[in-house]
Design an enzyme around this catalytic site. Structure first.
Site, PDB file in Angstrom:
ATOM      1  N   ASP A 102      -4.954   3.727  -1.917  1.00  0.00           N
ATOM      2  CA  ASP A 102      -5.922   3.998  -0.987  1.00  0.00           C
ATOM      3  C   ASP A 102      -6.458   5.689  -1.190  1.00  0.00           C
ATOM      4  OD1 ASP A 102      -6.065   1.817   0.751  1.00  0.00           O
ATOM      5  OD2 ASP A 102      -3.989   2.342   1.454  1.00  0.00           O
ATOM      6  N   ASP A 146      -6.925  -6.100   4.152  1.00  0.00           N
ATOM      7  CA  ASP A 146      -6.239  -4.869   4.150  1.00  0.00           C
ATOM      8  C   ASP A 146      -6.277  -4.382   5.625  1.00  0.00           C
ATOM      9  OD1 ASP A 146      -5.251  -2.308   3.601  1.00  0.00           O
ATOM     10  OD2 ASP A 146      -6.818  -1.915   2.492  1.00  0.00           O
ATOM     11  N   GLY A 147      -4.957  -4.263   6.346  1.00  0.00           N
ATOM     12  CA  GLY A 147      -4.938  -3.477   7.544  1.00  0.00           C
ATOM     13  C   GLY A 147      -4.421  -4.721   8.469  1.00  0.00           C
ATOM     14  N   GLY A 148      -3.130  -3.916   9.260  1.00  0.00           N
ATOM     15  CA  GLY A 148      -2.587  -4.862  10.121  1.00  0.00           C
ATOM     16  C   GLY A 148      -1.745  -5.963   9.672  1.00  0.00           C
ATOM     17  N   MET A 180     -12.095  -5.956   5.268  1.00  0.00           N
ATOM     18  CA  MET A 180     -11.151  -4.886   6.041  1.00  0.00           C
ATOM     19  C   MET A 180     -10.726  -5.624   7.386  1.00  0.00           C
ATOM     20  SD  MET A 180     -10.357  -2.351   4.270  1.00  0.00           S
ATOM     21  CE  MET A 180      -9.401  -1.495   5.511  1.00  0.00           C
ATOM     22  N   SER A 240       0.824  -1.207   0.074  1.00  0.00           N
ATOM     23  CA  SER A 240      -0.111  -0.068   0.054  1.00  0.00           C
ATOM     24  C   SER A 240       0.884   1.104   0.031  1.00  0.00           C
ATOM     25  CB  SER A 240      -1.082   0.051   1.275  1.00  0.00           C
ATOM     26  OG  SER A 240      -1.459   1.132   1.479  1.00  0.00           O
ATOM     27  N   GLY A 282      -8.956   4.162   7.124  1.00  0.00           N
ATOM     28  CA  GLY A 282      -8.663   5.430   7.352  1.00  0.00           C
ATOM     29  C   GLY A 282      -7.242   5.905   7.669  1.00  0.00           C
ATOM     30  N   PHE A 283      -6.527   4.785   8.244  1.00  0.00           N
ATOM     31  CA  PHE A 283      -5.124   5.031   8.426  1.00  0.00           C
ATOM     32  C   PHE A 283      -4.134   3.681   8.388  1.00  0.00           C
ATOM     33  CE2 PHE A 283      -7.853   7.919  10.888  1.00  0.00           C
ATOM     34  CZ  PHE A 283      -7.194   8.890  10.655  1.00  0.00           C
ATOM     35  N   GLY A 284      -3.067   4.002   7.944  1.00  0.00           N
ATOM     36  CA  GLY A 284      -2.138   2.896   7.874  1.00  0.00           C
ATOM     37  C   GLY A 284      -1.470   2.613   9.399  1.00  0.00           C
ATOM     38  N   GLY A 285      -1.099   1.486   9.821  1.00  0.00           N
ATOM     39  CA  GLY A 285      -0.315   1.256  10.530  1.00  0.00           C
ATOM     40  C   GLY A 285      -1.028   0.879  12.072  1.00  0.00           C
ATOM     41  N   HIS A 291      -1.530  -1.091  -4.298  1.00  0.00           N
ATOM     42  CA  HIS A 291      -2.470  -0.850  -3.550  1.00  0.00           C
ATOM     43  C   HIS A 291      -2.646   0.435  -3.538  1.00  0.00           C
ATOM     44  CE1 HIS A 291      -6.203  -1.950  -1.058  1.00  0.00           C
ATOM     45  NE2 HIS A 291      -5.686  -0.882  -0.213  1.00  0.00           N
ATOM     46  N   GLY A 293       0.917  -2.146   4.180  1.00  0.00           N
ATOM     47  CA  GLY A 293       1.639  -0.812   4.033  1.00  0.00           C
ATOM     48  C   GLY A 293       2.770  -0.752   5.051  1.00  0.00           C
ATOM     49  N   MET A 349      -8.967   8.433  -0.129  1.00  0.00           N
ATOM     50  CA  MET A 349      -9.833   8.670   1.303  1.00  0.00           C
ATOM     51  C   MET A 349     -10.400  10.151   0.883  1.00  0.00           C
ATOM     52  SD  MET A 349      -7.601   7.110   4.249  1.00  0.00           S
ATOM     53  CE  MET A 349      -6.576   5.633   4.269  1.00  0.00           C
ATOM     54  N   HIS A 373      -8.409   1.093  -3.965  1.00  0.00           N
ATOM     55  CA  HIS A 373      -9.510   1.344  -2.793  1.00  0.00           C
ATOM     56  C   HIS A 373     -10.108   2.534  -2.414  1.00  0.00           C
ATOM     57  CE1 HIS A 373      -9.858  -0.107   1.797  1.00  0.00           C
ATOM     58  NE2 HIS A 373     -10.994   0.123   1.203  1.00  0.00           N
ATOM     59  N   MET A 403     -12.229   4.705  -0.295  1.00  0.00           N
ATOM     60  CA  MET A 403     -12.647   4.931   0.882  1.00  0.00           C
ATOM     61  C   MET A 403     -13.559   6.407   1.049  1.00  0.00           C
ATOM     62  SD  MET A 403      -9.767   3.322   3.130  1.00  0.00           S
ATOM     63  CE  MET A 403      -8.621   3.275   1.893  1.00  0.00           C
TER      64      MET A 403
HETATM   65  C1  DX5 Z   1      -6.374   1.500   5.623  1.00  0.00           C
HETATM   66  C2  DX5 Z   1      -5.910   1.100   4.292  1.00  0.00           C
HETATM   67  C3  DX5 Z   1      -4.798   0.330   4.113  1.00  0.00           C
HETATM   68  C4  DX5 Z   1      -3.841   0.706   4.797  1.00  0.00           C
HETATM   69  C5  DX5 Z   1      -3.006  -0.607   5.253  1.00  0.00           C
HETATM   70  O1  DX5 Z   1      -7.649   2.367   5.593  1.00  0.00           O
HETATM   71  O2  DX5 Z   1      -7.070   0.668   3.552  1.00  0.00           O
HETATM   72  O3  DX5 Z   1      -4.710  -0.017   2.632  1.00  0.00           O
HETATM   73  O4  DX5 Z   1      -2.781   1.273   3.745  1.00  0.00           O
HETATM   74  O5  DX5 Z   1      -1.887  -0.082   6.024  1.00  0.00           O
HETATM   75  P1  DX5 Z   1      -1.271  -1.138   7.126  1.00  0.00           P
HETATM   76  O6  DX5 Z   1      -0.675  -2.269   6.376  1.00  0.00           O
HETATM   77  O7  DX5 Z   1      -0.382  -0.191   7.484  1.00  0.00           O
HETATM   78  O8  DX5 Z   1      -2.252  -1.424   8.081  1.00  0.00           O
HETATM   79 ZN    ZN Z   2      -6.578  -0.087   1.433  1.00  0.00          ZN
END
Ligand code: DX5
Ligand code: ZN
Length: 235
Positions: A49, A189-191, A151, A22, A156-159, A47, A211, A51, A80, A82
């Site tokens: 994102d 997607d996510g974590g 999901m 991502s 909304g956020f990475g990490g 990927h 990501g 938003m 993706h 959002m």
């Molecule tokens: C979150 C995004 C993800 C994000 C994942 O809303 O849709 O694609 O980049 O990030 P990580 O892998 O850091 O959780």
């Molecule tokens: Zn995503």
């Protein structure tokens, strides 16, 4: 050093495991290098994102960035959305070079029409489910899907931290797709990290967005291979 890694792992149906870095976590001051590194590391998709600050609290990219990434790689672009009213962006994103457009069921009251439009534009049609949205919501529309995104964090956020009940939900999604004879990709997607990927792989996912795990690794190329290896060894 850039090494080329040959992807090999497959899921239970024989589909190749796909890793989708991502770019949300990439360094935008050296985006070209980061994308080249992903490609050389064996990434299968990029990927992206999008938003809008309404559907999710954060604001990110639009067509311009999709077009920029399109010029930097031949890999498919997994976009993706959002955003509220995602249909407002379909044409621009398809023209910018998106390979697939994934929209959230929570923001798409006319899902059938919206997925049809995505396909008319020549893109793969995906639907995403927030952690609190039941898999059964898409029961009537499975045949229309090229991709189902479960999901594994609140978008909304990475990490963010992987939500612990996600593997059970992925297993329900896998059962639904299999029961309908669907060959849609099942994406998470996510974590996603070395610690969590095997759980969702075993539950039936075959496409993994990551990501933070990739871009914060000391060796991101090695991390892509490591994520894939977790799928190959822990079924
Ligand atoms: C979150 C995004 C993800 C994000 C994942 O809303 O849709 O694609 O980049 O990030 P990580 O892998 O850091 O959780
Ligand atoms: Zn995503």
């Amino acid at each position: 050093m850039i090494r080329t890694v040959r992807p090999q792992s497959r899921d239970r149906s024989g589909n190749r495991v796909r890793i989708a870095p991502s770019v949300l976590s990439a360094n935008f001051a050296r985006l070209a290098d980061d994308i080249a590194m992903c490609e050389a590391g064996g990434a299968d998709l990029i990927h992206i994102d999008v938003m809008d600050g309404h559907f999710v609290p954060n604001l990110t990219f639009g067509a311009k960035v999709i077009e920029t990434v399109r010029r930097l790689t031949k890999l498919p672009l997994d976009v993706h959305l959002m955003v509220e009213q995602p249909e407002k962006y379909f044409e621009d994103f398809a023209a910018a070079g998106a390979t697939g457009l994934t929209i959230h069921v929570e923001a798409a009251p006319h899902l059938h029409r919206q997925l049809s439009r995505i396909k008319e534009l020549g893109c793969a049609a995906g639907v995403a489910l927030n952690p609190a949205t039941p898999v059964e919501t898409i029961g009537d529309i499975v045949a229309e899907l090229d991709l189902l995104l479960v999901m594994t964090v609140n978008p909304g956020f990475g990490g963010q931290e992987f939500i612990a009940y996600s593997p059970d939900k992925v297993a329900r999604a896998r059962s639904l797709l299999d029961a309908e004879g669907s060959h849609a990709a099942l994406e998470v997607d996510g974590g996603i990290s070395r610690r969590t990927i095997a759980q969702v792989y075993a539950a039936g996912a075959n496409t993994f967005v990551a990501g933070h795990a990739i871009f914060s690794a000391r060796d991101p190329q090695k991390e892509i291979a490591a994520l894939r290896a977790e799928c190959g060894t822990k079924v």
